[in-house]
Design a protein around this motif. Structure first.
Motif, mmCIF file in Angstrom:
data_model
loop_
_atom_site.group_PDB
_atom_site.id
_atom_site.type_symbol
_atom_site.label_atom_id
_atom_site.label_comp_id
_atom_site.label_asym_id
_atom_site.label_seq_id
_atom_site.Cartn_x
_atom_site.Cartn_y
_atom_site.Cartn_z
ATOM 1 N N LEU A 223 -43.515 -9.632 -8.675
ATOM 2 C CA LEU A 223 -43.761 -11.251 -9.110
ATOM 3 C C LEU A 223 -44.961 -10.286 -10.254
ATOM 4 N N ALA A 224 -46.333 -10.650 -8.607
ATOM 5 C CA ALA A 224 -47.603 -9.855 -9.073
ATOM 6 C C ALA A 224 -47.755 -8.446 -9.789
ATOM 7 N N TYR A 225 -46.851 -8.069 -9.261
ATOM 8 C CA TYR A 225 -46.916 -6.237 -9.734
ATOM 9 C C TYR A 225 -46.070 -6.652 -10.352
ATOM 10 N N ASP A 276 -49.125 3.280 -4.665
ATOM 11 C CA ASP A 276 -49.689 2.308 -3.318
ATOM 12 C C ASP A 276 -48.310 1.457 -3.141
ATOM 13 N N ILE A 277 -47.309 0.876 -4.187
ATOM 14 C CA ILE A 277 -46.665 0.204 -4.240
ATOM 15 C C ILE A 277 -45.215 0.230 -3.360
ATOM 16 N N PHE A 289 -47.885 -5.492 -1.952
ATOM 17 C CA PHE A 289 -49.096 -5.646 -2.376
ATOM 18 C C PHE A 289 -49.990 -6.248 -1.736
ATOM 19 N N LYS A 290 -50.834 -5.407 -0.990
ATOM 20 C CA LYS A 290 -51.451 -5.662 -0.442
ATOM 21 C C LYS A 290 -53.159 -6.662 -0.572
ATOM 22 N N ALA A 291 -53.518 -5.460 -1.353
ATOM 23 C CA ALA A 291 -54.696 -5.645 -2.450
ATOM 24 C C ALA A 291 -54.779 -7.493 -2.888
ATOM 25 N N PHE A 292 -53.663 -7.881 -3.611
ATOM 26 C CA PHE A 292 -52.539 -9.466 -3.969
ATOM 27 C C PHE A 292 -53.384 -10.543 -2.484
#
Ligand SMILES: [Mg+2]
Length: 376
Positions: A223-225, A276-277, A289-292
């Motif tokens: 969802l964030a992506y 990356d994702i 989504f690691k940064a999130f």
């Protein structure tokens, strides 16, 4: 409501907790990789909470933990305390089945209605559904009436999010606020000056709905992506919604592939993040989504124990992620009676455990972070 002061979840569960990776914080317990071999789970996947394999892993952990604390004492029954009927209910019956144990579950969610508890069953296993967390006291009596002693032969599995902390219906909105703020910050950092908060919020508010779960898989990273890509202007929300509804964009993989096909159009930093994702999605990582998730950890612990020690309970419930007093009180009592306590969290480890850098700066995993205890 009352403010009972500061403590951490580890006060009553110690390091007996698994986050989503299913590697217990207590390093004396076996790792998921070893458990897979021991219970016969093939492949390298991490079982999800609703799967029978999840129950088998938890049973192995519970038995290992009991053997460490009380050698020779077998687990004969299980109690589950959670906040979601289907998700926790399914995890509960899968643990009972895998352990071949009888079980009782308390499912709590505070509602604006007269206090009420309903006893129902899920595939034959009793569920005690309560609309007040204070009804945990009655649940204790209910266990006794069922001839279900809480002693050294009893394992108590405790859901973390929206049960032990951020009680559903009372304090859970603060957990959600931490996540939404984390998504916003992450997307804002990537898009910089081009970040349009209103555009992002409209996309998030619509696509989080159950109608779009087949598309988002109800996965917060996805969802964030998706909101990030909409925020970048590559897709219009209205167009995407129409495509999803018409079946032209059936699932997340179709979406990220469509972005991949046009990746050259993305601004540099977003293109790198997308790459990356995309690579992580290819390897089957459910939290790509690691940064999130790192930001979610910061936003979560940033909402724990930060108000003054004598803050009013209403302020604490509005702004902090609090420990549920009723849960803590009962767990301390049951631990005293000899029960094994073990907590589960569905949150990804990246959102729950500090990076090495943050750990060096004094940050702790969520279950070891001090926060206020609030309850009736
Ligand atoms: Mg929960």
């Amino acid at each position: 409501m009352q403010n009972y002061g500061l403590t951490s979840v580890s006060e009553f569960v110690g390091d007996r907790i698994v986050y989503r990776n299913l590697d217990a914080a207590d390093e004396r317990l076996p790792r998921l990789a070893d458990i897979r071999a021991a219970v016969g789970i093939s492949g390298n996947t991490i079982p999800r909470k609703s799967e029978l394999d999840y129950g088998r892993v938890i049973v192995h952990l519970l038995q290992s933990a009991r053997a460490l604390d009380a050698p020779g004492t077998s687990i004969k029954r299980l109690i589950f305390v959670g906040d979601t009927h289907m998700n926790d209910g399914t995890a509960f019956i899968n643990i009972c089945r895998a352990g071949n144990w009888p079980g009782l579950a308390f499912i709590g969610a505070e509602k604006n209605a007269p206090p009420q508890a309903d006893v129902t069953t899920l595939e034959g296993y009793p569920l005690y559904l309560a609309n007040r967390w204070t009804l945990l006291t009655d649940f204790d009596a209910f266990c006794a009436r069922q001839g279900f002693p809480v002693d050294a032969h009893t394992a108590v599995v405790l859901d973390l999010d929206k049960t032990t902390i951020g009680a559903r219906g009372r304090n859970d909105h603060v957990i959600d606020a931490a996540r939404v703020t984390a998504i916003k910050r992450t997307v804002g950092d990537v898009l910089g000056a081009t970040f349009d908060a209103a555009r992002f919020q409209a996309a998030y508010d619509q696509l989080k709905l159950a109608e779009f779960h087949p598309f988002t898989a109800d996965n917060q990273d996805y969802l964030a992506y998706i909101c990030l890509v909409i925020g970048s202007g590559m897709y219009e929300r209205e167009t995407l919604v129409a495509d999803v509804r018409a079946g032209r964009m059936p699932d997340f993989v179709s979406f990220i592939r469509a972005v991949e096909a046009r990746a050259a159009d993305l601004p540099d930093n977003l293109r790198a993040l997308h790459a990356d994702i995309y690579a992580r999605v290819q390897t089957g990582d459910p939290t790509p989504f690691k940064a999130f998730r790192y930001n979610e950890y910061r936003e979560t612990v940033g909402r724990m124990g930060m108000l003054p020690a004598d803050a009013a309970p209403e302020d604490l419930l509005a702004r902090e992620i609090c420990i549920t007093h009723e849960v803590r009180e009962l767990m301390l009592r049951w631990r005293e009676q000899g029960a094994l306590l073990f907590a589960l969290s569905d949150k990804p480890d990246e959102a729950s455990i500090p990076s090495d850098e943050l750990r060096a700066a004094g940050y702790a995993p969520i279950h070891r972070t001090l926060t206020h205890v609030v309850g009736a």
